[in-house]
Design an enzyme around this catalytic site. Sequence first.
Site, PDB file in Angstrom:
ATOM      1  CE  LYS A   1      -1.624  -4.647   3.580  1.00  0.00           C
ATOM      2  NZ  LYS A   1      -1.945  -5.588   2.213  1.00  0.00           N
TER       3      LYS A   1
ATOM      4  CE1 TYR B   1      -4.344  -2.547   5.445  1.00  0.00           C
ATOM      5  CE2 TYR B   1      -3.488  -0.166   6.002  1.00  0.00           C
ATOM      6  CZ  TYR B   1      -3.858  -1.265   4.814  1.00  0.00           C
ATOM      7  OH  TYR B   1      -3.424  -1.424   2.895  1.00  0.00           O
TER       8      TYR B   1
ATOM      9  CB  SER C   1      -0.828   0.013   1.155  1.00  0.00           C
ATOM     10  OG  SER C   1      -1.031   1.429   1.337  1.00  0.00           O
TER      11      SER C   1
HETATM   12  N1  UFG Z   1     -12.935  10.429   3.417  1.00  0.00           N
HETATM   13  C1  UFG Z   1     -13.696  11.345   3.846  1.00  0.00           C
HETATM   14  N2  UFG Z   1     -14.932  11.223   4.637  1.00  0.00           N
HETATM   15  C2  UFG Z   1     -14.815   9.924   5.141  1.00  0.00           C
HETATM   16  C3  UFG Z   1     -14.100   8.480   4.465  1.00  0.00           C
HETATM   17  C4  UFG Z   1     -12.940   9.284   4.021  1.00  0.00           C
HETATM   18  O1  UFG Z   1     -13.827  12.431   4.022  1.00  0.00           O
HETATM   19  O2  UFG Z   1     -16.713   8.661   5.422  1.00  0.00           O
HETATM   20  C5  UFG Z   1     -11.446  11.210   2.808  1.00  0.00           C
HETATM   21  C6  UFG Z   1      -9.764  11.301   3.985  1.00  0.00           C
HETATM   22  O3  UFG Z   1      -9.837  12.637   4.644  1.00  0.00           O
HETATM   23  C7  UFG Z   1      -9.032  11.535   2.413  1.00  0.00           C
HETATM   24  C8  UFG Z   1     -10.074  10.609   1.633  1.00  0.00           C
HETATM   25  O4  UFG Z   1     -11.793  10.435   2.065  1.00  0.00           O
HETATM   26  O5  UFG Z   1      -8.655  12.964   2.521  1.00  0.00           O
HETATM   27  C9  UFG Z   1      -9.506   8.907   1.385  1.00  0.00           C
HETATM   28  O6  UFG Z   1     -10.110   8.213   2.768  1.00  0.00           O
HETATM   29  P1  UFG Z   1      -9.847   7.263   2.434  1.00  0.00           P
HETATM   30  O7  UFG Z   1     -10.110   6.280   4.020  1.00  0.00           O
HETATM   31  O8  UFG Z   1     -11.017   6.192   1.244  1.00  0.00           O
HETATM   32  O9  UFG Z   1      -8.527   6.723   1.936  1.00  0.00           O
HETATM   33  P2  UFG Z   1      -7.111   6.438   2.987  1.00  0.00           P
HETATM   34  O10 UFG Z   1      -6.051   7.454   1.612  1.00  0.00           O
HETATM   35  O11 UFG Z   1      -6.683   7.251   4.337  1.00  0.00           O
HETATM   36  O12 UFG Z   1      -6.137   4.926   2.625  1.00  0.00           O
HETATM   37  C10 UFG Z   1      -6.617   4.403   1.647  1.00  0.00           C
HETATM   38  C11 UFG Z   1      -6.728   2.878   2.486  1.00  0.00           C
HETATM   39  C12 UFG Z   1      -5.812   2.544   3.102  1.00  0.00           C
HETATM   40  C13 UFG Z   1      -4.420   2.508   2.141  1.00  0.00           C
HETATM   41  C14 UFG Z   1      -4.440   4.220   1.642  1.00  0.00           C
HETATM   42  C15 UFG Z   1      -3.147   4.002   1.491  1.00  0.00           C
HETATM   43  O13 UFG Z   1      -7.590   3.007   3.030  1.00  0.00           O
HETATM   44  O14 UFG Z   1      -5.900   1.199   3.290  1.00  0.00           O
HETATM   45  O15 UFG Z   1      -5.536   4.190   1.223  1.00  0.00           O
HETATM   46  O16 UFG Z   1      -2.449   5.609   0.000  1.00  0.00           O
HETATM   47  F1  UFG Z   1      -3.072   2.129   3.051  1.00  0.00           F
END
Ligand code: UFG
Length: 383
Positions: free
Chosen positions: A153, A149, A124
Amino acid sequence: MNILVAGGTGYIGSHICVELIEAGHDVVVIDDFSNSRPEVLDSIEKITGTRVKFYEFNILDEEKTENVFKENQLDAVIHCAAFKAVGESVAKPIEYYENNLMTTLIMAKMMKKYQVNSIVFSSSATVYGDPKVVPLTEDCPLGETTNPYGTSKAMMERVLTDVQFANPNMSVTLLRYFNPIGAHESGLIGENPKGIPNNLMPYIMKVATGELPCLGIFGDDYDTPDGTGVRDYIHVVDLAKGHVLAIEKYQEPGVHICNLGTGRGYSVLEIVHAFEKVNHVKVNYEIKERRPGDIATCYADPTRAKEQLGWVAEKTLEDMVRDSWNFLQKKKCFYYGARQASTDLQRRMFGQEIEQKYKIKIQDFQYDTFFNRIRSGDGSKLV
Ligand code: UFG
């Protein structure tokens, strides 16, 4: 090739199985359904016409894992069996480290014992931590991970790198995924997480269907064009195709590291608005506090994937948001239709439609059980 996909009924694993089969490979799957459903196996069969060879257990069961290696002449392993919820990992570090690390160790042990020399590991972009510069190339330094998590990884990458060093015949490929969304265009497989979703796209979908009232956008004061977080969203089918190329092309011994992303970042608001526009639905949202551990911007430099694998992400943002929604709609229509079918005739007609669509036979005497299960909310076990 005969390829073991560990975690092959999960969101990403199921799409990998489809692409492997369509590229002419044989697939063996291990999964314990901890975050997936048995029906996925039927869906893979419906899409490809091939039933994968399947084993249901957790890879922590070393004896059962060994039996799979004994019973199958494997050429390679794709390891995507892992727990992946960031928030949950903070609350359950022991479970996360045990599951994610031990399964990787057991897999490596069996590969050594049975001389299976090629593994592609689902890593990831989280291993880069809070990036100093974007876009991220594979040569960027690894960063501080902010949750068990992410740390698991990074540790698994390290374990596999050390295993390769000690076993120079091995090919270890670390694929660093950015943010996979979307679903297979058939709408038969996609992301269907159990419980309240952590990730953006599944949350948006539950708000669009009315299952959840409102999306919380975690912060609008980041240093990004509209203040919301920017990520590199990649269509899961593009991601799955990247695995096929990786397993075929990274055959030579060594450690191969490759980003799978599009090279383009979209903000949370851009995703929400694209989803609304393409699917003609409303997504209620409100701005909330920043989520601890989140970063402002993260997107890939996908040059290496292009140069070494001949891979580029082909699907657009429109494809991603449309296919995500299409997957959910297919499920919804099915349950809606079943609930509306109140008379015997309607039930029979709906049943026939389902029989044709899913190429299954519902025996007359099964109709009552069939509809009762759907009405009692147990329908997910049927399709
Ligand atoms: N977000 C919101 N509201 C939500 C969920 C997410 O505003 O309810 C925002 C987060 O703040 C972020 C974006 O949407 O800016 C993406 O969030 P995600 O949780 O979908 O994804 P992340 O980038 O946090 O994490 C994902 C995967 C991880 C991985 C990572 C790698 O969940 O497993 O990408 O960059 F490690």
